[in-house]
Design a protein around this motif. Structure first.
Motif, PDB file in Angstrom:
ATOM      1  N   GLN A 119       0.823  -1.200   0.000  1.00  0.00           N
ATOM      2  CA  GLN A 119       0.000   0.000   0.000  1.00  0.00           C
ATOM      3  C   GLN A 119       0.867   1.265   0.000  1.00  0.00           C
ATOM      4  O   GLN A 119       0.444   2.317  -0.447  1.00  0.00           O
ATOM      5  CB  GLN A 119      -0.929  -0.016   1.209  1.00  0.00           C
ATOM      6  CG  GLN A 119      -1.948   1.093   1.204  1.00  0.00           C
ATOM      7  CD  GLN A 119      -2.956   0.903   2.311  1.00  0.00           C
ATOM      8  OE1 GLN A 119      -3.510  -0.178   2.484  1.00  0.00           O
ATOM      9  NE2 GLN A 119      -3.187   1.950   3.080  1.00  0.00           N
ATOM     10  N   LEU A 157      -4.150   1.413  -3.534  1.00  0.00           N
ATOM     11  CA  LEU A 157      -4.532   2.458  -2.576  1.00  0.00           C
ATOM     12  C   LEU A 157      -5.957   2.253  -2.084  1.00  0.00           C
ATOM     13  O   LEU A 157      -6.848   1.900  -2.859  1.00  0.00           O
ATOM     14  CB  LEU A 157      -4.428   3.838  -3.229  1.00  0.00           C
ATOM     15  CG  LEU A 157      -3.035   4.336  -3.516  1.00  0.00           C
ATOM     16  CD1 LEU A 157      -3.089   5.593  -4.373  1.00  0.00           C
ATOM     17  CD2 LEU A 157      -2.289   4.603  -2.223  1.00  0.00           C
ATOM     18  N   GLU A 159      -9.643   3.496  -0.701  1.00  0.00           N
ATOM     19  CA  GLU A 159     -10.532   4.629  -0.934  1.00  0.00           C
ATOM     20  C   GLU A 159     -10.437   5.534   0.294  1.00  0.00           C
ATOM     21  O   GLU A 159     -10.108   5.087   1.381  1.00  0.00           O
ATOM     22  CB  GLU A 159     -11.977   4.151  -1.129  1.00  0.00           C
ATOM     23  CG  GLU A 159     -12.178   3.334  -2.391  1.00  0.00           C
ATOM     24  CD  GLU A 159     -11.794   4.093  -3.661  1.00  0.00           C
ATOM     25  OE1 GLU A 159     -12.127   5.284  -3.785  1.00  0.00           O
ATOM     26  OE2 GLU A 159     -11.142   3.479  -4.536  1.00  0.00           O
ATOM     27  N   TYR A 194      -6.406   9.251   2.266  1.00  0.00           N
ATOM     28  CA  TYR A 194      -5.029   8.901   1.910  1.00  0.00           C
ATOM     29  C   TYR A 194      -4.918   8.560   0.424  1.00  0.00           C
ATOM     30  O   TYR A 194      -4.057   9.097  -0.285  1.00  0.00           O
ATOM     31  CB  TYR A 194      -4.527   7.732   2.768  1.00  0.00           C
ATOM     32  CG  TYR A 194      -3.174   7.228   2.324  1.00  0.00           C
ATOM     33  CD1 TYR A 194      -2.030   7.986   2.528  1.00  0.00           C
ATOM     34  CD2 TYR A 194      -3.037   5.994   1.688  1.00  0.00           C
ATOM     35  CE1 TYR A 194      -0.776   7.536   2.111  1.00  0.00           C
ATOM     36  CE2 TYR A 194      -1.799   5.537   1.275  1.00  0.00           C
ATOM     37  CZ  TYR A 194      -0.679   6.311   1.482  1.00  0.00           C
ATOM     38  OH  TYR A 194       0.547   5.866   1.067  1.00  0.00           O
ATOM     39  N   GLY A 195      -5.778   7.684  -0.052  1.00  0.00           N
ATOM     40  CA  GLY A 195      -5.757   7.311  -1.461  1.00  0.00           C
ATOM     41  C   GLY A 195      -6.006   8.497  -2.364  1.00  0.00           C
ATOM     42  O   GLY A 195      -5.357   8.646  -3.413  1.00  0.00           O
ATOM     43  N   ASP A 196      -6.921   9.359  -1.975  1.00  0.00           N
ATOM     44  CA  ASP A 196      -7.231  10.549  -2.774  1.00  0.00           C
ATOM     45  C   ASP A 196      -6.028  11.488  -2.862  1.00  0.00           C
ATOM     46  O   ASP A 196      -5.747  12.048  -3.922  1.00  0.00           O
ATOM     47  CB  ASP A 196      -8.427  11.304  -2.191  1.00  0.00           C
ATOM     48  CG  ASP A 196      -9.740  10.526  -2.316  1.00  0.00           C
ATOM     49  OD1 ASP A 196      -9.793   9.550  -3.089  1.00  0.00           O
ATOM     50  OD2 ASP A 196     -10.704  10.908  -1.623  1.00  0.00           O
ATOM     51  N   ARG A 221      -3.421   9.855  -5.227  1.00  0.00           N
ATOM     52  CA  ARG A 221      -3.883   9.925  -6.628  1.00  0.00           C
ATOM     53  C   ARG A 221      -3.802  11.358  -7.157  1.00  0.00           C
ATOM     54  O   ARG A 221      -3.380  11.592  -8.290  1.00  0.00           O
ATOM     55  CB  ARG A 221      -5.308   9.366  -6.741  1.00  0.00           C
ATOM     56  CG  ARG A 221      -5.364   7.838  -6.723  1.00  0.00           C
ATOM     57  CD  ARG A 221      -6.777   7.320  -6.960  1.00  0.00           C
ATOM     58  NE  ARG A 221      -7.596   7.416  -5.768  1.00  0.00           N
ATOM     59  CZ  ARG A 221      -7.638   6.492  -4.812  1.00  0.00           C
ATOM     60  NH1 ARG A 221      -6.920   5.400  -4.910  1.00  0.00           N
ATOM     61  NH2 ARG A 221      -8.400   6.648  -3.758  1.00  0.00           N
TER      62      ARG A 221
END
Length: 141
Positions: free
Chosen positions: A71, A107, A109, A112-114, A117
């Motif tokens: 991750q 990643l 949702e 953190y993922g946003d 990205r």
């Protein structure tokens, strides 16, 4: 034993603008432990509080060597792509940007993922434009 609160407190200092204190505390934490996954996290955050891009690259490379959780790969490769971009090493930047892209699906949702990205998009745009300037915010953390 290093507690997450100690790492978080040091990172917060850096985010508040006290990069010297953050660097000092994170370096002390780095020196105090030998746990690879925790050292990976500390190195990744230590990169963010460096004043020189070369030093940032060194810490990001250390973090990548210690990564144990897939991750983290998109964020680490994105940081490396941004480091190499700012060092005018476009080929290396593209290598790590491609590696980051290959791992974006890992990643979660959410915030953190946003952030990662979005950082990917910003680094890709800056690289395409030939920019070597530091981005407004860290692209990956």
């Amino acid at each position: 034993m290093i507690r997450l609160e100690e790492i978080t407190a040091a990172v917060s200092l850096g985010q508040a603008g006290d990069r010297d204190a953050a660097r000092t505390q994170l370096t002390a934490l780095w020196d105090a432990i030998d746990d690879g996954p925790t050292r990976c996290v500390i190195a990744h955050f230590l990169a963010d509080v460096q004043d020189e891009t070369e030093d940032e690259l060194t810490w990001d490379l250390r973090a990548l060597e210690l990564v144990s959780d897939d991750q983290w790969l998109p964020s680490l490769h994105l940081s490396l792509a941004d480091d190499y971009r700012r060092l005018s090493q476009a080929d290396r930047a593209h290598e790590h940007l491609n590696a980051a892209q290959a791992h974006l699906s890992k990643l979660p949702e959410g915030d953190y993922g946003d952030v990662v990205r979005s950082g990917f998009d910003h680094v890709a745009e800056a690289l395409a434009a030939g920019s070597v300037q530091r981005l407004e915010s860290n692209p990956s953390t």
